[in-house]
Enzyme design. Sequence first.
Site, short mmCIF file in Angstrom:
data_model
loop_
_atom_site.label_atom_id
_atom_site.label_comp_id
_atom_site.label_asym_id
_atom_site.label_seq_id
_atom_site.Cartn_x
_atom_site.Cartn_y
_atom_site.Cartn_z
N SER A 1 0.83 -1.20 0.00
CA SER A 1 0.00 0.00 0.00
C SER A 1 0.87 1.25 0.00
O SER A 1 1.65 1.46 -0.94
CB SER A 1 -0.96 -0.05 1.19
OG SER A 1 -1.97 0.92 1.08
N HIS B 1 -8.02 -5.25 -0.16
CA HIS B 1 -6.81 -4.60 0.31
C HIS B 1 -6.44 -5.21 1.66
O HIS B 1 -7.30 -5.50 2.47
CB HIS B 1 -7.09 -3.10 0.46
CG HIS B 1 -5.87 -2.26 0.60
ND1 HIS B 1 -5.14 -1.83 -0.49
CD2 HIS B 1 -5.24 -1.75 1.69
CE1 HIS B 1 -4.13 -1.08 -0.08
NE2 HIS B 1 -4.16 -1.03 1.24
N ASP C 1 -10.57 -3.39 -3.93
CA ASP C 1 -9.57 -2.43 -3.48
C ASP C 1 -9.66 -1.18 -4.35
O ASP C 1 -9.56 -1.27 -5.58
CB ASP C 1 -8.18 -3.06 -3.62
CG ASP C 1 -7.05 -2.18 -3.11
OD1 ASP C 1 -7.32 -1.03 -2.70
OD2 ASP C 1 -5.90 -2.65 -3.13
#
Length: 365
Positions: free
Chosen positions: A210, A335, A305
């Site tokens: 991320s 995610h 996501d």
Amino acid sequence: MRSLLLATTALAALSMPALAQEEPRTVEDDVATSKDSGTVDRSNPEMAQVITKLMELGAKPVHTLDVPAARTQPTPADAVKAVYLETTGKQPFPEPVGKTEDIKVDGAEGELDARVYWPEGMADGGEALPVIVYFHGGGWVIANLNVYDASPRALANQAKAVVVSVHYRQGPEDKFPAAHDDAIAAYSYIVENAGEWNGDSSRVAVAGESAGGNLAVNVAIAARDQQLTEPSAILAVYPVAGDDLETQSYIANQNAVPLGKADIEWFVGHYLNDMSEAADPRIDLVGSADLEDLPPVTIVAAEIDPLNSEGMTLRDKLEEAGVEVAYQNWNGVTHEFFGMAAVVPEAKEAQDFAGSELREALGSE
């Protein structure tokens, strides 16, 4: 950038694995469920268990919380541990590795917390091992080494490498580019001192999830531009790579759990000094960053996501720049799935995929 600027201004005003698929399902498949979370219904069974448990533990969307509450509420890692206990009857335990050691490394403006992981059965010296410098997620605002403990363990074993997981300064206390500067400084320090952990400084990769995936790519760019030791590979797991909040995946996953559109607006609002910084090439990798002459990049993507579309765009931009890219998307997962191998089969597949690419790049097959 305009969409990110408007959205965040409004927020401030309010305060080859066989199962992997090359492309996610279309936005038309998912947009009907995007008006509510829909995450559990769209998820694979094991992923749905984790998301259900996360909500049962009391986790709330981060955009509804202040920063201290967001940093202390239950995490997806907590949900994985709870699901593991329920399904096995055993107390959760981390994936075994050779050993771990908490250390300090140099950041841009002081020492940073870091943790070294040695692969199982390879912690007692001998031939020097490749090194992976890993940066955790959390939107440059929340999370720490403990929240993201599962992924570096898996990477150490998968890549047969020493993994150094690095914390970094976070917003709102330390604004952009504090985390980015720390990542570059920590990488340089770790390469220079790799021998202290039986690491081979000539075989180094950068990895992150991320926001940490964004940092990993930025470190490789800085290494190229600043004549630092360049990494042999980059692993970017659902990386932050753009500034457009109106992509297909942002629309389809605007209220997804554990990460939705408003959550990302919250993160960037707390990290950036000014929303014009969203166009900075360190944030908008797919817009204005120079991606030429980078080492091979592995991208892991999750269907559910908001960042899914920009992961695909990053893949395309890297290929246009002549960079070798290995990309896989997993449908039915969200995610944060990458570190959930204890209970989510797709996470184990993704770790196997990433590990294979890293072993090849680092010569540790």
